[in-house]
Design an enzyme around this catalytic site. Structure first.
Site, PDB file in Angstrom:
ATOM      1  N   CYS A 382      37.510  36.648  41.047  1.00 31.12           N
ATOM      2  CA  CYS A 382      36.135  36.721  41.533  1.00 31.12           C
ATOM      3  C   CYS A 382      35.585  35.327  41.862  1.00 31.12           C
ATOM      4  O   CYS A 382      35.988  34.739  42.850  1.00 31.12           O
ATOM      5  CB  CYS A 382      35.266  37.480  40.534  1.00 31.12           C
ATOM      6  N   HIS A 508      38.138  42.356  39.970  1.00 32.64           N
ATOM      7  CA  HIS A 508      38.409  42.101  38.548  1.00 32.64           C
ATOM      8  C   HIS A 508      39.577  42.950  38.049  1.00 32.64           C
ATOM      9  O   HIS A 508      39.365  44.013  37.472  1.00 32.64           O
ATOM     10  CB  HIS A 508      37.160  42.409  37.718  1.00 32.64           C
ATOM     11  N   GLU A 510      41.278  42.529  35.561  1.00 34.66           N
ATOM     12  CA  GLU A 510      41.314  42.573  34.083  1.00 34.66           C
ATOM     13  C   GLU A 510      40.751  43.879  33.526  1.00 34.66           C
ATOM     14  O   GLU A 510      41.003  44.217  32.378  1.00 34.66           O
ATOM     15  CB  GLU A 510      40.584  41.359  33.486  1.00 34.66           C
TER      16      GLU A 510
HETATM   17  N1  GLN Z   1      28.758  34.551  41.422  1.00 36.84           N
HETATM   18  C1  GLN Z   1      29.707  35.158  42.298  1.00 36.84           C
HETATM   19  C2  GLN Z   1      29.104  36.267  43.137  1.00 36.84           C
HETATM   20  O1  GLN Z   1      28.064  36.769  42.823  1.00 36.84           O
HETATM   21  C3  GLN Z   1      30.919  35.656  41.540  1.00 36.84           C
HETATM   22  C4  GLN Z   1      30.637  36.788  40.627  1.00 36.84           C
HETATM   23  C5  GLN Z   1      31.723  37.025  39.600  1.00 36.84           C
HETATM   24  O2  GLN Z   1      32.566  36.172  39.377  1.00 36.84           O
HETATM   25  N2  GLN Z   1      31.684  38.158  38.943  1.00 36.84           N
HETATM   26  O3  GLN Z   1      29.673  36.669  44.115  1.00 36.84           O
END
Ligand code: GLN
Length: 534
Positions: A382, A508, A510
């Site tokens: 992410c 994600h 995970e």
């Molecule tokens: N801050 C970033 C976004 O909003 C990544 C979010 C995250 O890593 N969950 O896109």
């Protein structure tokens, strides 16, 4: 008819009600029952999505896009039950619903009260979750510790619940602490007696006690607990500190917890079979042949729970690769202060997790540069992918000052930016790109070799996206866009050529790793780390 198990906790928090509930789910599932799990959270936030990770820990995202309590992660890792937006209810949600009904006039003429209106709504949510899951046994974990003001309505609802569904269809399990007092060289049952007393004041007599302890509970101690707490002696279950959380279901089964539960419910099932779990998960977790140290470079490394699913996913991949994964938790601000070389020279893999806000970003970018240049296996998740794009744009494509508009609104090279649809959003709660989306995997890429599939589905939680204006340039300089969300042409996965393993993903993974089925991206990350001599 669904059977219901309520798990409560007493004496102190952090005793592992989540692991206990998930383990109960595991042993029941292993005797052939369909189980579902649910968490009731006493806090007033509608969901944990707006909370700081240091307050709450990781926010777990379900397939259907709910931002939920991290305990749901354990439910999915231990069992095959899939959690949904029905699997987590908070005080905020309950009150929101009741107050909206009141404004609509549904209760015209009445005074709205905790009992029955709030407790009815709590019970309603349990029924809804049970109905949606079609489970034979529903396990409901009540957050907080008995005695907390906030959890009272939930406990009261649990008390009423048995009255309504019948004695044989509901069961109360209380998790408690039996401390060892060093100066007296004794373990003490008094806090447990008080905690059970507190539950009884509310009208709940637990059927089973799970006792967290560092020492074995002798027969005498069990007898004493049984007598003072009014619980059968065989229903006093010892939960010794374990080396691996995945041992807990075995521990419970060995003490006949499955039989006690099934006999209370009058269910006839085949005997619990945890042979595979023992051989393929527990034994491997306890006695790995190899070891590998990988760094997680984040900013919430001080709290074990902040990256819970990531740490577990690394452990799962270790189990698969017969490897003890040693996780070096590196604060990205320390990388800024001391340099990537000095913080990361002893690791065989670098993982940069998700996150929000500018603090610590430059340390993550520096760590990624180090991984790319020194050929250290890298997995970006992410925000980790967004930082990898920023790093590559700045250092390989020569776009000086390239950034995400989350960190610099007026950057000359906004390689990560907001989609049009996110620009006008004012409410912060539940408005990110959330939940499962399909992703097309490019043939011939490392991602394709890893997944062995051309289409995958992964869970999301972010607002910002790769800015497609820069796609051609980055591709020319060596980035492979190996995963795309077809409907909107959004970048989901990137990798670079000529590197032992360099993959970063917008989603994600995970959240979908299990101890007996590690996520392929983590599995191959650890496999690559094993090949590095460090
Ligand atoms: N801050 C970033 C976004 O909003 C990544 C979010 C995250 O890593 N969950 O896109």
């Amino acid at each position: 008819m669904t059977k219901y198990i309520f798990t409560t906790g007493g004496v102190i928090s952090s005793l592992g009600k989540d692991i206990a509930s998930a383990s109960i789910g595991k042993i029941l599932e292993s005797s052939g029952l369909k189980v579902a799990l649910m968490k009731l959270d006493p806090y007033i936030n509608v969901d944990p999505g707006t909370m700081y990770p240091y307050q709450h820990g990781e926010v777990y995202v379900t397939e259907d896009g709910a931002e939920t309590d991290l305990d749901l992660g354990h439910y999915e890792r231990f069992t095959s039950a899939e959690t949904t937006r029905f699997s987590n209810a908070t005080t905020g949600q309950v009150y929101n619903t009741v107050i909206a009904r009141e404004r609509r006039g549904d209760y015209l003429g009445k005074t709205i009260q905790v009992i029955p209106h709030i407790t009815n709504e709590i019970k309603e949510r349990i029924h809804k979750a049970a109905h949606a899951s079609k489970a034979q046994v529903m396990i409901i974990e009540i957050g907080g510790t008995v005695g907390d003001i906030e959890s009272l309505p939930f406990l009261e609802a649990a008390r009423q619940f048995r009255l309504e569904v019948g004695y044989r269809n509901a069961l109360y399990i209380h998790l408690t602490l039996i401390p060892f007092v060093r100066s007296a060289e004794e373990i003490k049952t008094k806090p447990t007696q008080h905690s059970v007393g507190k539950l009884r004041e509310i009208g709940i007599q637990p059927d089973i006690l799970i006792c967290r302890t560092e020492k074995t509970l002798s027969d005498d101690i069990k007898e004493k607990i049984s007598l003072f707490c009014n619980v059968n002696k065989e229903a006093v279950i010892e939960a010794r500190d374990a080396e691996s959380i995945y041992q807990v279901p075995l521990m419970f089964k060995d003490q006949g917890l499955d039989k006690i539960i099934l006999s209370h419910f009058g269910l006839k099932c085949r005997s619990t079979d945890l042979k595979d779990w023992d051989e393929l998960v527990v034994q491997k977790a306890l006695r790995p042949r190899y070891k590998a140290t990988v760094a997680v470079v984040g900013k919430y490394i001080g709290l074990q729970d902040a990256y819970k699913s990531i740490y577990e996913s690394l452990i799962h991949s270790g189990i698969y690769n017969d490897t003890r994964v040693i996780i070096k938790k590196v604060d990205s601000e320390d990388v800024e202060k001391h340099g990537a070389g000095s913080m990361l020279n002893d690791v065989a893999g670098i993982l940069v997790p998700g996150g929000f806000g500018y603090r610590g970003i430059e340390g993550k970018v520096a760590a990624i540069k180090f991984a790319r240049e020194k050929n250290i296996p890298f997995l970006g998740l992410c925000l980790g992918m967004q930082c990898a794009v920023v790093e590559f744009a700045r250092n390989v494509c020569g776009l000086k000052g390239a950034n995400s508009t989350e960190f610099n609104k007026s950057t000359k090279y906004p390689v990560i930016s907001l989609l049009e649809e996110q620009r006008d959003i004012k409410n912060m709660g539940g408005t990110m790109r959330l939940g499962a989306y399909p992703c097309r995997v490019k043939k011939g890429s490392v991602a394709h070799k890893t997944y062995k599939k051309s289409m995958v589905t992964e869970r999301h939680r972010h607002r910002y996206e790769f800015n497609n204006i820069y796609r051609d340039l980055l591709e020319k300089k060596g980035i492979i866009f190996s995963g795309i969300y077809p409907k909107k042409n959004l970048v989901e996965m990137i990798e670079i050529k000529k590197h032992p393993y360099f993959i970063a993903v917008q989603f994600h993974p995970e959240f979908k790793s299990k101890p007996d089925k590690p996520h392929p991206l983590f599995r191959d990350f650890i496999a690559a780390a094993l090949k590095i001599k460090r």
